[in-house]
Design a protein around this motif. Structure first.
Motif, PDB file in Angstrom:
ATOM      1  N   LEU A 290       0.826  -1.205   0.000  1.00 37.46           N
ATOM      2  CA  LEU A 290       0.000   0.000   0.000  1.00 37.46           C
ATOM      3  C   LEU A 290       0.862   1.257   0.000  1.00 37.46           C
ATOM      4  CD1 LEU A 290      -2.686  -1.320   2.455  1.00 37.46           C
ATOM      5  CD2 LEU A 290      -3.191  -0.442   0.177  1.00 37.46           C
ATOM      6  N   LYS A 291       1.957   1.223   0.766  1.00 37.66           N
ATOM      7  CA  LYS A 291       2.880   2.352   0.760  1.00 37.66           C
ATOM      8  C   LYS A 291       3.508   2.538  -0.616  1.00 37.66           C
ATOM      9  CE  LYS A 291       4.225   2.299   5.668  1.00 37.66           C
ATOM     10  NZ  LYS A 291       5.322   1.993   6.620  1.00 37.66           N
ATOM     11  N   SER A 292       3.869   1.427  -1.227  1.00 39.51           N
ATOM     12  CA  SER A 292       4.488   1.466  -2.552  1.00 39.51           C
ATOM     13  C   SER A 292       3.522   2.027  -3.591  1.00 39.51           C
ATOM     14  CB  SER A 292       4.932   0.056  -2.949  1.00 39.51           C
ATOM     15  OG  SER A 292       5.521   0.055  -4.217  1.00 39.51           O
ATOM     16  N   LEU A 293       2.244   1.611  -3.514  1.00 36.29           N
ATOM     17  CA  LEU A 293       1.253   2.127  -4.461  1.00 36.29           C
ATOM     18  C   LEU A 293       1.026   3.615  -4.253  1.00 36.29           C
ATOM     19  CD1 LEU A 293      -0.779   1.782  -6.696  1.00 36.29           C
ATOM     20  CD2 LEU A 293      -2.449   0.965  -5.017  1.00 36.29           C
ATOM     21  N   ALA A 294       0.934   4.043  -3.005  1.00 40.12           N
ATOM     22  CA  ALA A 294       0.736   5.475  -2.713  1.00 40.12           C
ATOM     23  C   ALA A 294       1.903   6.305  -3.272  1.00 40.12           C
ATOM     24  CB  ALA A 294       0.602   5.683  -1.212  1.00 40.12           C
ATOM     25  N   THR A 295       3.117   5.814  -3.080  1.00 42.92           N
ATOM     26  CA  THR A 295       4.299   6.516  -3.591  1.00 42.92           C
ATOM     27  C   THR A 295       4.295   6.556  -5.112  1.00 42.92           C
ATOM     28  OG1 THR A 295       5.605   5.847  -1.664  1.00 42.92           O
ATOM     29  CG2 THR A 295       6.828   6.528  -3.619  1.00 42.92           C
ATOM     30  N   SER A 296       3.943   5.444  -5.743  1.00 42.95           N
ATOM     31  CA  SER A 296       3.927   5.375  -7.204  1.00 42.95           C
ATOM     32  C   SER A 296       2.873   6.307  -7.797  1.00 42.95           C
ATOM     33  CB  SER A 296       3.662   3.933  -7.658  1.00 42.95           C
ATOM     34  OG  SER A 296       4.719   3.082  -7.293  1.00 42.95           O
ATOM     35  N   ILE A 297       1.722   6.395  -7.147  1.00 40.78           N
ATOM     36  CA  ILE A 297       0.673   7.303  -7.611  1.00 40.78           C
ATOM     37  C   ILE A 297       1.161   8.750  -7.594  1.00 40.78           C
ATOM     38  CG2 ILE A 297      -1.563   8.317  -6.962  1.00 40.78           C
ATOM     39  CD1 ILE A 297      -2.445   5.477  -6.144  1.00 40.78           C
ATOM     40  N   GLN A 298       1.855   9.100  -6.521  1.00 39.89           N
ATOM     41  CA  GLN A 298       2.318  10.477  -6.373  1.00 39.89           C
ATOM     42  C   GLN A 298       3.476  10.828  -7.301  1.00 39.89           C
ATOM     43  OE1 GLN A 298       2.940  10.189  -2.119  1.00 39.89           O
ATOM     44  NE2 GLN A 298       1.140  11.438  -1.692  1.00 39.89           N
ATOM     45  N   SER A 299       4.269   9.830  -7.669  1.00 41.89           N
ATOM     46  CA  SER A 299       5.460  10.113  -8.486  1.00 41.89           C
ATOM     47  C   SER A 299       5.263   9.847  -9.977  1.00 41.89           C
ATOM     48  CB  SER A 299       6.644   9.280  -7.983  1.00 41.89           C
ATOM     49  OG  SER A 299       6.380   7.889  -8.106  1.00 41.89           O
ATOM     50  N   ALA A 300       4.179   9.180 -10.343  1.00 46.53           N
ATOM     51  CA  ALA A 300       3.970   8.812 -11.742  1.00 46.53           C
ATOM     52  C   ALA A 300       3.717  10.043 -12.619  1.00 46.53           C
ATOM     53  CB  ALA A 300       2.785   7.850 -11.861  1.00 46.53           C
TER      54      ALA A 300
ATOM     55  N   HIS B 101      -5.992   6.770   2.841  1.00 45.53           N
ATOM     56  CA  HIS B 101      -5.310   6.955   4.126  1.00 45.53           C
ATOM     57  C   HIS B 101      -3.794   6.907   3.945  1.00 45.53           C
ATOM     58  CE1 HIS B 101      -4.514   6.659   8.417  1.00 45.53           C
ATOM     59  NE2 HIS B 101      -3.807   5.566   8.201  1.00 45.53           N
ATOM     60  N   TYR B 102      -3.321   5.990   3.118  1.00 45.73           N
ATOM     61  CA  TYR B 102      -1.884   5.891   2.864  1.00 45.73           C
ATOM     62  C   TYR B 102      -1.375   7.092   2.089  1.00 45.73           C
ATOM     63  CZ  TYR B 102      -1.130   1.253   4.802  1.00 45.73           C
ATOM     64  OH  TYR B 102      -0.978   0.208   5.670  1.00 45.73           O
ATOM     65  N   LEU B 103      -2.200   7.618   1.186  1.00 43.13           N
ATOM     66  CA  LEU B 103      -1.816   8.819   0.444  1.00 43.13           C
ATOM     67  C   LEU B 103      -1.678  10.012   1.380  1.00 43.13           C
ATOM     68  CD1 LEU B 103      -3.968   8.398  -2.742  1.00 43.13           C
ATOM     69  CD2 LEU B 103      -1.490   8.719  -2.729  1.00 43.13           C
ATOM     70  N   ASN B 104      -2.545  10.075   2.398  1.00 44.43           N
ATOM     71  CA  ASN B 104      -2.451  11.137   3.402  1.00 44.43           C
ATOM     72  C   ASN B 104      -1.137  11.031   4.164  1.00 44.43           C
ATOM     73  OD1 ASN B 104      -4.749  12.793   3.215  1.00 44.43           O
ATOM     74  ND2 ASN B 104      -6.010  11.187   4.130  1.00 44.43           N
ATOM     75  N   ILE B 105      -0.771   9.804   4.530  1.00 41.98           N
ATOM     76  CA  ILE B 105       0.466   9.583   5.281  1.00 41.98           C
ATOM     77  C   ILE B 105       1.692   9.878   4.429  1.00 41.98           C
ATOM     78  CG2 ILE B 105       1.894   7.793   6.368  1.00 41.98           C
ATOM     79  CD1 ILE B 105      -0.685   6.409   7.232  1.00 41.98           C
ATOM     80  N   GLU B 106       1.689   9.320   3.192  1.00 45.14           N
ATOM     81  CA  GLU B 106       2.840   9.524   2.308  1.00 45.14           C
ATOM     82  C   GLU B 106       2.975  10.967   1.881  1.00 45.14           C
ATOM     83  OE1 GLU B 106       5.120   7.051   1.562  1.00 45.14           O
ATOM     84  OE2 GLU B 106       3.956   6.101   3.135  1.00 45.14           O
ATOM     85  N   GLY B 107       1.818  11.655   1.784  1.00 42.07           N
ATOM     86  CA  GLY B 107       1.858  13.058   1.372  1.00 42.07           C
ATOM     87  C   GLY B 107       2.350  13.940   2.483  1.00 42.07           C
TER      88      GLY B 107
END
Length: 255
Positions: free
Chosen positions: A114-124, A249-255
């Motif tokens: 989930l962390k990896s997906l959140a990071t990939s969404i933000q960096s893609a 929720h993970y996007l909130n944390i990673e962001g």
């Protein structure tokens, strides 16, 4: 054939150590729900290799798929024991099926994925969501949810839509492929696109046996409200919807 019947049928194929692992695990199926492979190995004092060989002889790809099937079996026993005599029985039964399925989410989903997906969404460079019929509903939910984070998502609801982006896709792009079975033509087309362009694929599925797990950059397994081989009137969309909320929720944390 249910979980225990399958094991009992194949017990005679096990070595002495594998049989010991089998018997120790079956003493308390709740252990399987609680423990990872490493934790199980430590608890029953059997090597991870032996436990893996046991699960594979039972017809599973590994401990994760074995654990998933075990959790479903334990929950099915709970459902069978509960006889509801109430004027709202149908409502309560459907409610319970969904609630029991939701409780499996923390067994099938992994924090690091989930962390990896959140990071990939933000960096893609570009995020696209592939899904047809019910999965398209989830793609649209994800599109509107990510819009709140300023992330634009294209929804690709058909094979033709996936083929059409071949020339405008590169290795900096992310495809989120949503499919309960991971065995449809649109899924195959998405993985062909990955092979041709080098784009990343995050596969979100309810099929623990799919061979596409190894080909995915990110693999996320969700519990199903019914076995994939059986027809059910219950829809998988509510489970996907909760997955989207968890991802946010993970996007909130990673962001």
């Amino acid at each position: 054939m249910d979980f225990l019947s399958n094991i009992n049928l194949k017990k005679n194929t096990l070595t002495k150590n594998e049989l010991k692992a089998c018997e120790l695990i079956l003493q308390d199926l709740n252990k399987v729900q609680m423990y990872s492979l490493t934790e199980m190995s430590e608890k029953i004092k059997i090597t991870k290799t032996t436990i893996l060989r046991f699960t594979q002889k039972m017809g599973y790809s590994g401990y994760t798929e074995f654990r998933y099937d075990c959790v479903k079996y334990v929950n099915s026993l709970s459902n069978a024991e509960r006889v509801i005599e109430d004027e709202n029985a149908k409502i309560i039964n459907v409610e319970k099926i969904y609630m029991d399925t939701i409780k499996l989410l923390h067994y099938t989903l992994k924090d690091e994925d989930l962390k990896s997906l959140a990071t990939s969404i933000q960096s893609a460079r570009k995020v696209r969501c592939v899904g047809e019929i019910n999965s398209e509903v989830t793609c649209l939910q994800l599109k509107y949810a990510l819009a709140m984070y300023g992330i634009d998502v294209d929804v690709l609801p058909g094979t033709a839509n996936v083929k059409a982006i071949d020339l405008i896709t590169n290795e900096q792009d992310l495809l989120i492929v949503i499919s309960a079975s991971a065995d449809s033509h649109i899924v195959k087309t998405a993985f062909d696109l990955k092979e041709n362009t080098g784009c990343q694929i995050a596969l979100v599925t309810m099929n623990p046996s799919t061979s596409l797990e190894k080909e995915s950059d990110i693999f996320l397994l969700l519990p199903s409200v019914a076995p994939l081989k059986n027809k059910s009137l219950l829809d998988s969309v509510p489970i996907y919807s909760i997955f989207v909320e968890i991802l946010l929720h993970y996007l909130n944390i990673e962001g």
